[in-house]
Design an enzyme around this catalytic site. Structure first.
Site, PDB file in Angstrom:
ATOM      1  N   ASP A   1      35.741  31.818  46.681  1.00 39.38           N
ATOM      2  CA  ASP A   1      34.833  32.838  46.162  1.00 39.38           C
ATOM      3  C   ASP A   1      34.112  33.622  47.250  1.00 39.38           C
ATOM      4  OD1 ASP A   1      33.748  33.995  43.781  1.00 39.38           O
ATOM      5  OD2 ASP A   1      31.861  32.973  44.171  1.00 39.38           O
ATOM      6  N   HIS A   2      33.806  34.878  46.943  1.00 28.79           N
ATOM      7  CA  HIS A   2      33.022  35.768  47.815  1.00 28.79           C
ATOM      8  C   HIS A   2      33.535  35.746  49.255  1.00 28.79           C
ATOM      9  CE1 HIS A   2      29.985  37.576  45.315  1.00 28.79           C
ATOM     10  NE2 HIS A   2      29.773  36.418  44.714  1.00 28.79           N
TER      11      HIS A   2
ATOM     12  N   ASP B   1      35.468  40.027  48.539  1.00 32.36           N
ATOM     13  CA  ASP B   1      34.211  40.748  48.370  1.00 32.36           C
ATOM     14  C   ASP B   1      34.050  41.828  49.439  1.00 32.36           C
ATOM     15  OD1 ASP B   1      31.694  41.649  47.877  1.00 32.36           O
ATOM     16  OD2 ASP B   1      30.712  39.690  47.959  1.00 32.36           O
TER      17      ASP B   1
ATOM     18  N   GLU C   1      34.752  42.939  43.325  1.00 35.22           N
ATOM     19  CA  GLU C   1      33.445  43.301  42.783  1.00 35.22           C
ATOM     20  C   GLU C   1      33.198  44.787  42.957  1.00 35.22           C
ATOM     21  OE1 GLU C   1      28.824  42.574  44.038  1.00 35.22           O
ATOM     22  OE2 GLU C   1      30.093  40.787  43.901  1.00 35.22           O
TER      23      GLU C   1
ATOM     24  N   HIS D   1      22.334  37.107  41.799  1.00 31.62           N
ATOM     25  CA  HIS D   1      22.596  35.807  42.404  1.00 31.62           C
ATOM     26  C   HIS D   1      21.296  35.074  42.722  1.00 31.62           C
ATOM     27  CE1 HIS D   1      26.345  38.051  43.497  1.00 31.62           C
ATOM     28  NE2 HIS D   1      26.897  36.882  43.251  1.00 31.62           N
TER      29      HIS D   1
ATOM     30  N   GLY E   1      26.065  35.496  39.059  1.00 30.96           N
ATOM     31  CA  GLY E   1      24.639  35.254  38.890  1.00 30.96           C
ATOM     32  C   GLY E   1      24.260  34.727  37.522  1.00 30.96           C
TER      33      GLY E   1
ATOM     34  N   VAL F   1      28.595  30.239  37.903  1.00 33.38           N
ATOM     35  CA  VAL F   1      27.344  29.468  37.927  1.00 33.38           C
ATOM     36  C   VAL F   1      27.270  28.691  39.242  1.00 33.38           C
ATOM     37  CG1 VAL F   1      25.985  27.676  36.799  1.00 33.38           C
ATOM     38  CG2 VAL F   1      27.402  29.209  35.410  1.00 33.38           C
TER      39      VAL F   1
ATOM     40  N   THR G   1      23.622  28.434  41.379  1.00 28.77           N
ATOM     41  CA  THR G   1      22.244  28.003  41.640  1.00 28.77           C
ATOM     42  C   THR G   1      21.753  26.972  40.636  1.00 28.77           C
ATOM     43  OG1 THR G   1      21.756  30.143  42.659  1.00 28.77           O
ATOM     44  CG2 THR G   1      19.874  28.827  41.929  1.00 28.77           C
TER      45      THR G   1
END
Length: 284
Positions: A84-85, A106, A136, A183, A212, A234, A236
Site C-alpha cells: 500500500d501507498h 501513490d 489515488e 488518514h 482513512g 483501515v 489507525t
C-alpha cells in the site's frame, strides 16, 4: 488456505454491492488479529503493508511480507496481500515475488500530468506480472509527513470527470478517491459526500477505494458502500485498539517486562476491532 488475489476479492464485492476491508499490517500481531477477525466473522479481508511500514523495518520488505503471507496461508479465512501507498519505484518492483497480488501506487503528490505518466508506467509493469494496481486521485489528507488537510477544503475532493479521464489514461484497476475522509483519524467523526461517491461510481468503470476509514462512523461506511465504495482501508483504528490495551495492561501491571503479557491483550483488542469493521459488510 492459499492466498486469494486482491482483484478477486474486490471484484466479487463490487459485483455483490458489498465492501471488502483492507487492514494495515505493522507487526505480526496486526496480521494475526486480521486473520482471527476474518475467521470469526467468515468475511474475507486484505492484509496490506504500506511503504511507511517497510521504512519502519529499515526498508526491508521481505520479513514482514513473509510473516503476513504465512499468517494468511495458515488461516481458514480468504485473505489477500496488498502493498500500500508505494511511492518508490524500487519498492514497487519488489512486490513481484513476495506474495503480493496487488499494489497501490501513490503518485498523488505529483502534478496531474506526472501522476498520470508515473501511474501508467506502474500499471504496465504490474499487469505484465499479473499484479492488480490501485491509484489515488484527489487529496486524502493526514498522510505521515504532511501538514493537516481539511477534507472539506475546496478543490480537495475528487472530480468525477477528471477521475474518468485519469482511469482511461492510466488503466488502473481501482481508484482511491477523496470524498471527506482523512488518514490517521483517531475519532470516528468524518462525514462523507455520498452524492459524490455515487457520481464517481457512475463516472469510472473500476472499483472505488475509501482511504482513512478509521475515522468514518459505521453508518457512514454503510452508506458509502451502498453509494459505490468497495475497498475500505483501515489502519489507525487497529493501532488505537492495540495502544489502549497495552497502556491499560501496563498501567495495571507496571512491573511486567514480558511483552507477551501486554501484546496478547493488544492483539485481542485489534481482533475485536477487525471483527467490528467486518460485520459492517454483513449488514450492507
Amino acid at each position: 488456505m492459499p492466498l486469494v488475489s486482491t482483484g478477486e476479492l474486490v471484484s466479487a464485492a463490487a459485483a455483490d454491492g458489498r465492501g471488502v476491508a483492507a487492514f494495515n499490517v505493522i507487526t505480526l500481531e496486526h496480521a494475526e488479529a486480521i486473520a482471527a477477525g476474518a475467521e470469526s466473522t467468515g468475511v474475507p479481508a486484505i492484509l496490506q503493508i504500506s511503504e511507511n511500514a517497510v521504512r519502519f523495518r529499515g526498508g526491508r520488505l521481505s520479513a514482514i511480507a513473509a510473516a503476513a503471507a504465512a499468517t494468511a496461508r495458515s488461516s481458514s479465512a480468504r485473505l489477500a496481500l496488498h502493498l500500500d501507498h508505494v511511492v518508490s519505484p524500487d519498492l514497487l518492483r519488489t512486490a513481484d515475488g513476495e506474495g503480493f497480488s496487488s499494489v497501490m501506487f501513490d503518485a498523488s503528490k505529483l502534478s496531474y500530468e506526472r501522476n498520470v505518466e508515473a501511474t501508467a508506467e506502474a500499471v504496465r509493469w504490474g499487469h505484465e506480472r499479473g499484479i492488480w494496481v490501485e491509484a489515488e486521485l484527489g487529496k486524502v489528507g493526514g498522510k505521515e509527513g504532511e501538514a493537516p488537510l481539511d477534507a472539506h477544503t475546496p478543490g480537495v475532493r475528487t472530480d468525477p470527470a477528471k477521475a474518468a479521464a485519469y482511469v482511461a489514461a492510466t488503466g488502473v484497476d481501482a481508484l482511491a478517491v477523496a470524498v471527506g475522509s482523512s488518514h490517521a483519524m483517531t475519532e470516528r467523526t468524518a462525514t462523507l459526500d455520498h452524492g459524490l461517491i455515487a457520481r464517481l461510481k457512475d463516472a469510472v468503470p473500476v472499483p472505488l477505494v475509501l482511504h482513512g476509514s478509521s475515522g468514518v462512523p459505521d453508518a457512514e461506511i454503510r452508506a458509502a458502500v451502498a453509494a459505490g465504495m468497495v475497498k475500505i482501508n483501515v489502519g489507525t483504528a487497529l493501532n488505537t485498539a492495540l495502544t489502549a490495551a497495552v497502556r491499560d495492561h501496563l498501567s495495571a501491571n507496571p512491573h511486567v517486562v514480558d511483552p507477551r503479557k501486554y501484546l496478547g491483550p493488544g492483539r485481542t483488542a485489534m481482533t475485536n476491532t477487525v471483527a467490528t469493521f467486518m460485520r459492517l459488510f454483513l449488514a450492507v
